[in-house]
Design an enzyme around this catalytic site. Structure first.
Site, short mmCIF file in Angstrom:
data_model
loop_
_atom_site.label_atom_id
_atom_site.label_comp_id
_atom_site.label_asym_id
_atom_site.label_seq_id
_atom_site.Cartn_x
_atom_site.Cartn_y
_atom_site.Cartn_z
N GLY A 136 -12.48 -5.31 4.97
CA GLY A 136 -13.82 -5.83 5.20
C GLY A 136 -14.68 -5.67 3.97
O GLY A 136 -14.39 -4.85 3.09
N LYS A 168 0.84 -1.21 0.00
CA LYS A 168 0.00 0.00 0.00
C LYS A 168 0.87 1.26 0.00
O LYS A 168 0.55 2.25 -0.67
CB LYS A 168 -0.92 -0.02 1.21
CG LYS A 168 -1.95 -1.16 1.13
CD LYS A 168 -2.57 -1.42 2.49
CE LYS A 168 -3.60 -2.52 2.43
NZ LYS A 168 -4.00 -2.96 3.78
N1 LIG Z 1 -10.82 -8.74 2.33
C1 LIG Z 1 -10.61 -7.45 2.48
O1 LIG Z 1 -11.00 -6.86 3.48
C2 LIG Z 1 -9.86 -6.68 1.42
C3 LIG Z 1 -9.64 -5.30 1.61
C4 LIG Z 1 -9.01 -4.57 0.61
C5 LIG Z 1 -8.57 -5.21 -0.52
N2 LIG Z 1 -8.75 -6.55 -0.65
C6 LIG Z 1 -8.28 -7.19 -1.88
O2 LIG Z 1 -9.40 -7.66 -2.61
C7 LIG Z 1 -9.05 -8.84 -3.31
C8 LIG Z 1 -10.00 -9.97 -2.91
O3 LIG Z 1 -9.87 -10.21 -1.53
P1 LIG Z 1 -10.92 -11.12 -0.72
O4 LIG Z 1 -10.63 -10.92 0.71
O5 LIG Z 1 -12.30 -10.91 -1.21
O6 LIG Z 1 -10.40 -12.58 -1.15
P2 LIG Z 1 -11.14 -13.98 -0.95
O7 LIG Z 1 -12.23 -13.87 0.04
O8 LIG Z 1 -10.09 -14.99 -0.77
O9 LIG Z 1 -11.82 -14.21 -2.38
C9 LIG Z 1 -11.09 -14.51 -3.53
C10 LIG Z 1 -12.05 -14.92 -4.63
O10 LIG Z 1 -11.30 -15.21 -5.80
C11 LIG Z 1 -11.76 -16.43 -6.35
N3 LIG Z 1 -10.67 -17.08 -7.06
C12 LIG Z 1 -9.47 -17.52 -6.58
N4 LIG Z 1 -8.76 -18.09 -7.56
C13 LIG Z 1 -9.52 -18.03 -8.68
C14 LIG Z 1 -9.36 -18.49 -9.99
N5 LIG Z 1 -8.25 -19.12 -10.39
N6 LIG Z 1 -10.37 -18.28 -10.87
C15 LIG Z 1 -11.50 -17.65 -10.50
N7 LIG Z 1 -11.71 -17.19 -9.24
C16 LIG Z 1 -10.74 -17.40 -8.35
C17 LIG Z 1 -12.23 -17.25 -5.17
O11 LIG Z 1 -13.16 -18.23 -5.63
P3 LIG Z 1 -13.93 -19.25 -4.61
O12 LIG Z 1 -14.76 -18.36 -3.72
O13 LIG Z 1 -14.77 -20.08 -5.50
O14 LIG Z 1 -12.85 -20.00 -3.89
C18 LIG Z 1 -12.86 -16.18 -4.30
O15 LIG Z 1 -14.21 -15.99 -4.65
C19 LIG Z 1 -7.57 -9.10 -2.96
O16 LIG Z 1 -6.76 -8.51 -3.92
C20 LIG Z 1 -7.39 -8.37 -1.65
O17 LIG Z 1 -6.07 -7.98 -1.41
C21 LIG Z 1 -9.40 -7.29 0.28
#
Ligand SMILES: NC(=O)c1ccc[n+]([C@@H]2O[C@H](COP(=O)([O-])OP(=O)(O)OC[C@H]3O[C@@H](n4cnc5c(N)ncnc54)[C@H](OP(=O)(O)O)[C@@H]3O)[C@@H](O)[C@H]2O)c1
Length: 428
Positions: free
Chosen positions: A302, A205
């Site tokens: 979140g 970041k």
């Molecule tokens: N979580 C937070 O609070 C937060 C905050 C800011 C930024 N971010 C960013 O946002 C992004 C997503 O984070 P997240 O927390 O939502 O992650 P997450 O809950 O782990 O979700 C990842 C998603 O990507 C899908 N995925 C993984 N590999 C894939 C593939 N090969 N083909 C298609 N889909 C695939 C997964 O599918 P399945 O569900 O089917 O396994 C899941 O739905 C990341 O870059 C993270 O750094 C997250």
């Protein structure tokens, strides 16, 4: 006209975005000037319950196929990771001249330079408000709201997991390992917490913030990174006695020699507003030559806060409000030197565990003096002849190189029992 949205990744953020787009559809349509309609999605497991009906949405097993789906106007990448499917999808979409919105800080910090250049060549937009500090609109603030200023410093608490752990350690006088285990149980830390607690997420970041603040190419490798594993309850208690709190900060400064970018635990005066940002909250402070100091605080992660940031990018796209990803055209990025950590200057907190015998403090003071380091204050508690006692020293401003050289010599003194603890003090 409708803005047709394709979403890759339906995890925490993806599902949150689907909820936000459904729940606030009318509001968003009014603000965007057109309805935002999700038409296609991709995730790994087609049958997983996402908490809402996905009926009528086109499913792609391979997320890269979203880039060539003719019924999509914008691709939202919410898979994560600097490499693999996320990078392939964003690259394919931008190559095809299609706009991308992403929350992926790792991807933008590591490949943001080449992806923005690609976007500029094909005329596509690359938007990443959600990549830094979740719901806090810090990208927009730096790139647009503060665009009239020459920014001299941007600093922040950029990782909620670390801030939660440090806050809990402070409030409950507990050690790192115990607090981390509890944070994992409560869902505030991942099963593999290393990206967060080793400072890497903060560094991703910070690299993005530094590029925006100083109009320079994004450079993750230029960031000096230390995490919070070595912070002890003892140091937190001594810091408190001295009027400080310990926070993991990402700090980028524009100085005479170039740009300094570093992530490490810091002692901050208790009265510093950022020292009072606790728990999972994030905060960013920016200093501009005309605006002075600006501080933004809020939820840095979140489903809701991150979806909020993605939605703002989608509205911008729908309205045709686009800026170059880094605020200036590729050709206008400034290539200023990276200032190495060894050249950093500032005061330091140093804790030693020494055998309590005459002459030890004089030996330590002599090493510091030989390296040109002077002391502002010293704490010594619990005298007991021949036993281990802690000594806490606060130095005046010195250089990192001098401090590290002195530390190596101090660690070799016979009376010094454990590796010394060193924490940098961040001035107001
Ligand atoms: N979580 C937070 O609070 C937060 C905050 C800011 C930024 N971010 C960013 O946002 C992004 C997503 O984070 P997240 O927390 O939502 O992650 P997450 O809950 O782990 O979700 C990842 C998603 O990507 C899908 N995925 C993984 N590999 C894939 C593939 N090969 N083909 C298609 N889909 C695939 C997964 O599918 P399945 O569900 O089917 O396994 C899941 O739905 C990341 O870059 C993270 O750094 C997250």
């Amino acid at each position: 006209m409708t803005l047709r949205v394709g979403i890759a990744g339906l995890g925490t953020v993806g599902a949150g975005l689907l909820r936000l787009l459904a729940q606030n559809a009318d509001l968003l349509a009014a603000r965007a000037g057109t309805p935002l309609l999700v038409t296609a999605i991709s995730a790994r497991d087609r049958h997983r319950d996402r908490g809402m009906s996905l009926a009528g949405l086109r499913w792609h097993d391979d997320p890269t196929n979203l880039a060539s789906d003719p019924d999509i106007d914008v691709i939202v990448e919410l898979i994560g990771g600097a490499e693999g499917p996320a990078r392939a999808l964003v690259h394919a979409a931008l190559s095809a001249g299609r706009p991308v919105v992403t929350a992926n800080k790792a991807l933008i910090a590591v490949h943001g330079g080449e992806l923005a250049a690609l976007a500029a060549r094909t005329g596509a937009s690359l938007a990443f408000e959600a990549a830094v500090a979740g719901g806090i609109p810090v990208i927009k603030a730096l790139r647009e709201g503060l665009a009239g200023n020459r920014i001299s410093r941007v600093a922040g608490i950029l990782n909620g997991t670390c801030n939660y752990i440090l806050t809990a350690m402070t409030e409950q006088a507990r050690d790192f390992a115990e607090t981390l285990a509890e944070a994992q149980t409560l869902g505030y830390a991942e099963a593999d917490p290393s990206t967060d607690i080793d400072g890497i997420d903060t560094a991703h970041k910070l690299a993005i913030l530094a590029a925006l603040a100083f109009g320079r190419p994004v450079s993750f490798d230029a960031v000096h990174v230390e995490g919070i594993r070595a912070v002890s309850a003892q140091d937190i208690a001594y810091a408190a006695e001295l009027g400080y709190r310990i926070k993991l900060l990402g700090i980028a400064r524009r100085i005479e020699a170039g740009i300094e970018a570093r992530v490490h635990p810091c002692l901050l005066k208790r009265t510093n507003p950022i020292a009072r940002v606790d728990g999972v909250f994030n905060a960013v402070v920016a200093e501009g030559d005309f605006v002075g100091r600006v501080m933004l605080e809020g939820r840095g992660a979140g489903a809701g806060p991150t979806a909020s940031a993605v939605a703002a990018d989608l509205i911008d796209l729908a309205r045709g409000r686009t800026t170059p990803a880094w605020g200036v055209a590729e050709a206008d990025l400034l290539h200023r030197p990276d200032v190495p950590m060894a050249a950093h200057t500032g005061p330091y907190y140093l804790r030693l565990s020494v055998v309590d015998r005459p002459g030890v403090i004089a030996d330590v003071a002599a090493v510091l003096r030989d390296h040109g380091i002077s002391l502002e204050s010293m704490l010594q508690r619990g005298r007991s002849e021949g036993e281990a006692v802690p000594i806490v020293l606060v130095t005046h401003t010195t250089t990192e190189a001098a401090m590290q050289a002195a530390l190596a010599q101090i660690a070799r003194l016979g009376a010094v029992l454990e590796p010394p603890a060193l924490i940098r003090i961040e001035p107001e």
